[in-house]
Design an enzyme around this catalytic site. Structure first.
Site, PDB file in Angstrom:
ATOM      1  N   ASN A  94       6.540  -5.366  -5.364  1.00 17.51           N
ATOM      2  CA  ASN A  94       5.154  -6.020  -5.387  1.00 17.51           C
ATOM      3  C   ASN A  94       4.004  -4.829  -5.585  1.00 17.51           C
ATOM      4  O   ASN A  94       3.330  -4.831  -6.711  1.00 17.51           O
ATOM      5  CB  ASN A  94       4.597  -6.545  -3.830  1.00 17.51           C
ATOM      6  CG  ASN A  94       3.349  -7.430  -3.630  1.00 17.51           C
ATOM      7  OD1 ASN A  94       2.974  -6.851  -2.639  1.00 17.51           O
ATOM      8  ND2 ASN A  94       2.955  -8.111  -4.564  1.00 17.51           N
ATOM      9  N   TRP A  95       4.375  -3.863  -4.747  1.00 18.82           N
ATOM     10  CA  TRP A  95       3.464  -2.705  -4.930  1.00 18.82           C
ATOM     11  C   TRP A  95       3.606  -1.912  -6.086  1.00 18.82           C
ATOM     12  O   TRP A  95       2.666  -1.278  -6.831  1.00 18.82           O
ATOM     13  CB  TRP A  95       3.300  -1.624  -3.767  1.00 18.82           C
ATOM     14  CG  TRP A  95       2.690  -0.614  -3.805  1.00 18.82           C
ATOM     15  CD1 TRP A  95       3.015   0.737  -3.089  1.00 18.82           C
ATOM     16  CD2 TRP A  95       1.054  -0.475  -4.097  1.00 18.82           C
ATOM     17  NE1 TRP A  95       1.904   1.611  -3.113  1.00 18.82           N
ATOM     18  CE2 TRP A  95       0.814   0.978  -3.774  1.00 18.82           C
ATOM     19  CE3 TRP A  95       0.247  -1.238  -4.896  1.00 18.82           C
ATOM     20  CZ2 TRP A  95      -0.306   1.618  -4.118  1.00 18.82           C
ATOM     21  CZ3 TRP A  95      -1.169  -0.657  -5.116  1.00 18.82           C
ATOM     22  CH2 TRP A  95      -1.320   0.738  -4.857  1.00 18.82           C
ATOM     23  N   PHE A 179      15.678   3.394   0.523  1.00 21.28           N
ATOM     24  CA  PHE A 179      16.593   3.785  -0.715  1.00 21.28           C
ATOM     25  C   PHE A 179      16.339   5.037  -1.432  1.00 21.28           C
ATOM     26  O   PHE A 179      16.974   5.331  -2.372  1.00 21.28           O
ATOM     27  CB  PHE A 179      16.264   2.397  -1.693  1.00 21.28           C
ATOM     28  CG  PHE A 179      16.511   1.044  -1.209  1.00 21.28           C
ATOM     29  CD1 PHE A 179      17.890   0.787  -0.898  1.00 21.28           C
ATOM     30  CD2 PHE A 179      15.464   0.283  -0.965  1.00 21.28           C
ATOM     31  CE1 PHE A 179      18.331  -0.452  -0.413  1.00 21.28           C
ATOM     32  CE2 PHE A 179      15.769  -1.065  -0.387  1.00 21.28           C
ATOM     33  CZ  PHE A 179      17.347  -1.381  -0.114  1.00 21.28           C
ATOM     34  N   LYS A 202       5.225   4.649   2.042  1.00 25.98           N
ATOM     35  CA  LYS A 202       4.929   4.803   3.154  1.00 25.98           C
ATOM     36  C   LYS A 202       6.295   4.744   4.178  1.00 25.98           C
ATOM     37  O   LYS A 202       7.187   3.962   3.828  1.00 25.98           O
ATOM     38  CB  LYS A 202       4.167   3.751   3.711  1.00 25.98           C
ATOM     39  CG  LYS A 202       2.661   3.711   3.057  1.00 25.98           C
ATOM     40  CD  LYS A 202       1.723   2.649   4.017  1.00 25.98           C
ATOM     41  CE  LYS A 202       0.438   2.982   3.558  1.00 25.98           C
ATOM     42  NZ  LYS A 202       0.246   2.293   2.306  1.00 25.98           N
ATOM     43  N   LYS A 287      -0.636   4.942   9.829  1.00 28.79           N
ATOM     44  CA  LYS A 287      -1.462   3.784   9.712  1.00 28.79           C
ATOM     45  C   LYS A 287      -1.034   2.483  10.100  1.00 28.79           C
ATOM     46  O   LYS A 287      -1.511   1.967  10.874  1.00 28.79           O
ATOM     47  CB  LYS A 287      -2.195   3.734   8.449  1.00 28.79           C
ATOM     48  CG  LYS A 287      -3.129   2.900   8.177  1.00 28.79           C
ATOM     49  CD  LYS A 287      -2.696   1.378   7.752  1.00 28.79           C
ATOM     50  CE  LYS A 287      -1.857   1.777   6.513  1.00 28.79           C
ATOM     51  NZ  LYS A 287      -1.299   0.468   5.841  1.00 28.79           N
TER      52      LYS A 287
END
Length: 367
Positions: A94-95, A179, A202, A287
């Site tokens: 996705n990112w 990974f 992250k 965060k």
């Protein structure tokens, strides 16, 4: 006009803390509050995306030519007239797909970059029987991880990780952190010695001897410099071009940081460089913990008292006393929203007023 607030200042608010890299995040706490609302779903990487480590023989390893000469991270052809950097995105979830979209839109505009953006894709067979990479290259869309979003015709999906990285001097790592150790091991001696890396990941590796940041893992295993890009954003919102922001943390080379800013910045995705890799990376990682806690509080309907409203006032008072309000406009604005002086929309409003250089110089002496 809307833009981001500077999320971080290299000055330290708290002079009594250790200068260890793992304590440097104290001075970059604004990144923890870089969203106008907290959510337990702010993580930009898909939590359950499976990205097994490529095996020898599955990725064209036999014919890959080692490029890592370990002759220096900022050498290579960067100084040659007409030299164009090549970018590869390692990851296609996705990112990762959103990152490729951002970068691809900019390489078409920047003369210093090749138009083509390679994106390493862990090959999968879709229900249709087609290979995921074939579908991405045919439709210009990651139909599994980012459906409905065109990546840009200059994004090329490549299932061979070694082929994807071999010519790139700018590597963007964006895969689940668990990974990364295996991926890095598979890339030893397969990347250019003059390559620069950036981590959008992250998380951290936790070892017996202590925590290891992902940027450190990349640098140590591949022998290349690694910056980071972090922000409190949701990938799907960036994909549909909603206003977002992020911070590039770099180590020494401001010119490299500016290159990363150029690659990622768009009118809807605002990027600011900061000379602090560990601080930015730790804040980006921690965060998520803060976001979960705030989400739990909201879910339990416990009210704002249980969340850091009074702390906003206390931080504001410290900044005001030291004359640092201009250096930390996000902190100042959060407090003024809390007390009703500004509307919530002020969190993303741009201010033409910039910090005075004298303030910046003074603050760097207050360690």
């Amino acid at each position: 006009m809307r833009s981001l607030f500077p999320l971080y200042s290299s000055s330290s608010l708290f002079s009594n803390f250790s200068s260890s890299p793992y304590n440097s995040f104290i001075s970059s706490l604004p990144l923890l509050f870089s969203s106008s609302h907290f959510s337990p779903f702010l993580s930009m990487a898909p939590a359950f995306e499976q990205v097994p480590v490529p095996q020898e023989g599955e990725t064209g390893t036999e014919t890959a030519t080692p490029h890592n000469t370990n002759t220096g991270n900022n050498g290579g052809n960067d100084g040659q007239v007409g030299y164009k950097s090549r970018v590869t995105v390692v990851g296609s979830g996705n990112w990762g797909s959103v990152a490729a979209k951002l970068i691809a839109s900019n390489t078409l505009k920047l003369n210093s970059f090749h138009d083509e953006v390679r994106m390493w894709v862990f090959e999968e067979t879709l229900l249709s029987g087609e290979k995921l990479t074939d579908v991405i290259n045919r439709t210009n869309e990651n139909v599994k991880y980012l459906p409905g979003i065109k990546l840009g015709k200059n994004v090329i999906a490549d299932p061979d990780i070694h082929n994807a990285v071999k010519d790139a001097n700018m590597l963007v790592f964006v895969i689940p952190h668990q990974f990364m150790d295996g991926i890095c091991k598979s890339l030893i001696d397969k990347v250019r010695g003059d390559a620069e890396a950036i981590s959008l990941i992250k998380g951290m590796e936790v070892k017996m001897e202590g925590p290891c940041m992902i940027s450190t893992l990349i640098s140590e295993q591949l022998g290349i410099n690694c910056s980071v890009l972090m922000g409190a954003n949701i990938a799907n919102e960036i994909a549909v071009e909603k206003f977002s922001e992020a911070t590039v943390g770099y180590r020494d080379n401001r010119e490299i940081a500016e290159q990363w800013v150029q690659l990622f910045s768009t009118p809807y995705f605002m990027v600011t460089p900061v000379q602090d890799v560990e601080g930015v990376e730790l804040c980006g990682t921690l965060k998520n913990v803060v976001a979960l806690a705030a989400g739990f509080v909201d879910g339990l309907d416990m009210g704002n008292n249980t969340k850091g409203v009074s702390t906003a006032r206390e931080v504001y008072e410290v900044l005001s006393h030291r004359g640092w309000l201009e250096l930390f406009p996000l902190f100042a604005t959060v407090h003024e929203i809390c007390i009703g002086r500004l509307p919530p929309s002020a969190i993303v409003e741009y201010s033409e007023k910039k910090p005075r250089l004298s303030l910046l110089e003074d603050s760097t002496r207050c360690h």
